[in-house]
Design a protein around this motif. Sequence first.
Motif, PDB file in Angstrom:
ATOM      1  N   LEU A 179       6.821   8.170  -3.134  1.00 30.21           N
ATOM      2  CA  LEU A 179       6.074   8.255  -4.392  1.00 30.21           C
ATOM      3  C   LEU A 179       6.769   9.252  -5.281  1.00 30.21           C
ATOM      4  CD1 LEU A 179       3.861   6.398  -3.617  1.00 30.21           C
ATOM      5  CD2 LEU A 179       3.919   8.074  -1.776  1.00 30.21           C
ATOM      6  N   TYR A 202       1.549   3.779 -11.826  1.00 29.22           N
ATOM      7  CA  TYR A 202       0.959   3.996 -10.499  1.00 29.22           C
ATOM      8  C   TYR A 202       0.509   5.454 -10.316  1.00 29.22           C
ATOM      9  CZ  TYR A 202       0.438   4.351  -5.469  1.00 29.22           C
ATOM     10  OH  TYR A 202      -0.067   4.592  -4.223  1.00 29.22           O
ATOM     11  N   PHE A 240       1.421  -0.841  -3.901  1.00 26.42           N
ATOM     12  CA  PHE A 240       2.221   0.070  -4.729  1.00 26.42           C
ATOM     13  C   PHE A 240       2.585  -0.570  -6.066  1.00 26.42           C
ATOM     14  CE2 PHE A 240       3.403   2.152  -0.569  1.00 26.42           C
ATOM     15  CZ  PHE A 240       2.750   3.338  -0.857  1.00 26.42           C
ATOM     16  N   HIS A 250      -1.059   7.850  -7.199  1.00 27.88           N
ATOM     17  CA  HIS A 250      -1.265   7.796  -5.757  1.00 27.88           C
ATOM     18  C   HIS A 250      -2.647   8.304  -5.348  1.00 27.88           C
ATOM     19  CE1 HIS A 250       0.115   7.118  -1.777  1.00 27.88           C
ATOM     20  NE2 HIS A 250       0.163   8.383  -1.413  1.00 27.88           N
TER      21      HIS A 250
END
Length: 385
Positions: free
Chosen positions: A62, A83, A292, A85
């Motif tokens: 990430l 994105y 993801f 996390h």
Amino acid sequence: GGRPDLVVVGSGFFGLTVAETAARRYGKRVLVLERRDHLGGNAWSEPDPETGIEVHRYGAHLFHTSNERVWQYAQRFTSFTSYRHHVHSVHNGRTYAMPINLGTICAFFGRHLSPDEARALIAEQAAEMAGREPANLEEKAISLIGRPLYEAFIRGYTAKQWQTDPKELGADIITRLPVRYTFDSRYFADTYEGLPTDGYAAWLERMAAPDLIRVELGTDYFQVRDRLPQGVPVVYTGPLDRYFDHAEGRLSWRTLDFQREVLPIRDFQGTPVMNYADEDVPWTRIHEFRHFHPERDYPTDRTVIVREYSRAAESGDEPYYPINTAQDRDILKRYRKLAAAERNVYFGGRLGTYQYLDMHMAIASALSLVENHLAQRWDAAAPAP
Ligand code: FDA
């Protein structure tokens, strides 16, 4: 062809950042040697052959940073998705948000608590360790978050990570256990975050694209070093102890085993990462890689999951996380002395410094190696104007 101005051993983020900067900014000819059959180090990823879903071969990566320079530098090679996390954890048949936040605490204790009430509750539970110096990881964790949260979310997970009872682990392994007294469940607190839009391989390949860079895959530095031209500076990002033939002993690492499975369903767990906190489940977590990239057109009838297991690395295993025992620190000191005496070799990166580095840290540290050491060397060698 031609004589290189610089040899870089290893094509991870550290090595590629050095190579790219030396070539583009300083016009240097760089030879990059990479032992594996692909470039990019552990950040490399590829589409799973059966489903096309991008899988990070060496564990989930990430990207996140608060370093403006690193963020700008990365933009040269890739755009990033939006994105963000998030991680969840299964304990005793229930699911909780990680890292521990107000939502986790309310769900775990089964009642609504304000931030102050939650703080007071955790302080009261941590008080069992008051006035005592924690003798091991378990006591340290209890002193930070109290016994109930420790036993639910830390004990089993830590035991599986280290294959050791947390009572046998040093208190210094953890300095803090983040608890957020808000409902913010974002995993990273950095300014910038995202995943490379067209994948890590594309990003890493663009870094290696300048004509002045030549990458030789499947080439172990130690097999070819005698044939390299004399006097060319070397940036070495392989294992520090290997460079010196383990003369001062072996630095210890933790490794991971990954078990990949393609399932004939659309969605296995509804999220990219699910931790398994309890010891009766042998894996530490499960990654489901489709999540993801929710923006991509992935198949709707199949999904890829990867179970992750953790253990001490033996020789031949991939070294992933430094274990960093007192003995390791002692050995490291001796290798650092040897490294400092190597006039023509610069040690860098995760393996070369025996230090866990996130990608953004590897990039930042590589930029500073070029600017603070290599550039001076090249300036000094330039003919006087
Ligand atoms: P890296 O290990 O990537 O590269 C070193 C290269 O040197 C390798 O390609 C190796 O094959 C090569 N090499 C070694 N010896 C050699 C020899 N003798 N000859 C030739 N080549 C040799 N970071 C982050 O920001 N977010 C994340 O989510 C994660 N997640 C993550 C999970 C796991 C399991 C790990 C281990 C690491 C991460 N990272 C991460 C960190 C990231 O993978 C990487 O460690 C950093 O980008 C540092 O890159 P380096 O170039 O230092 O090492």
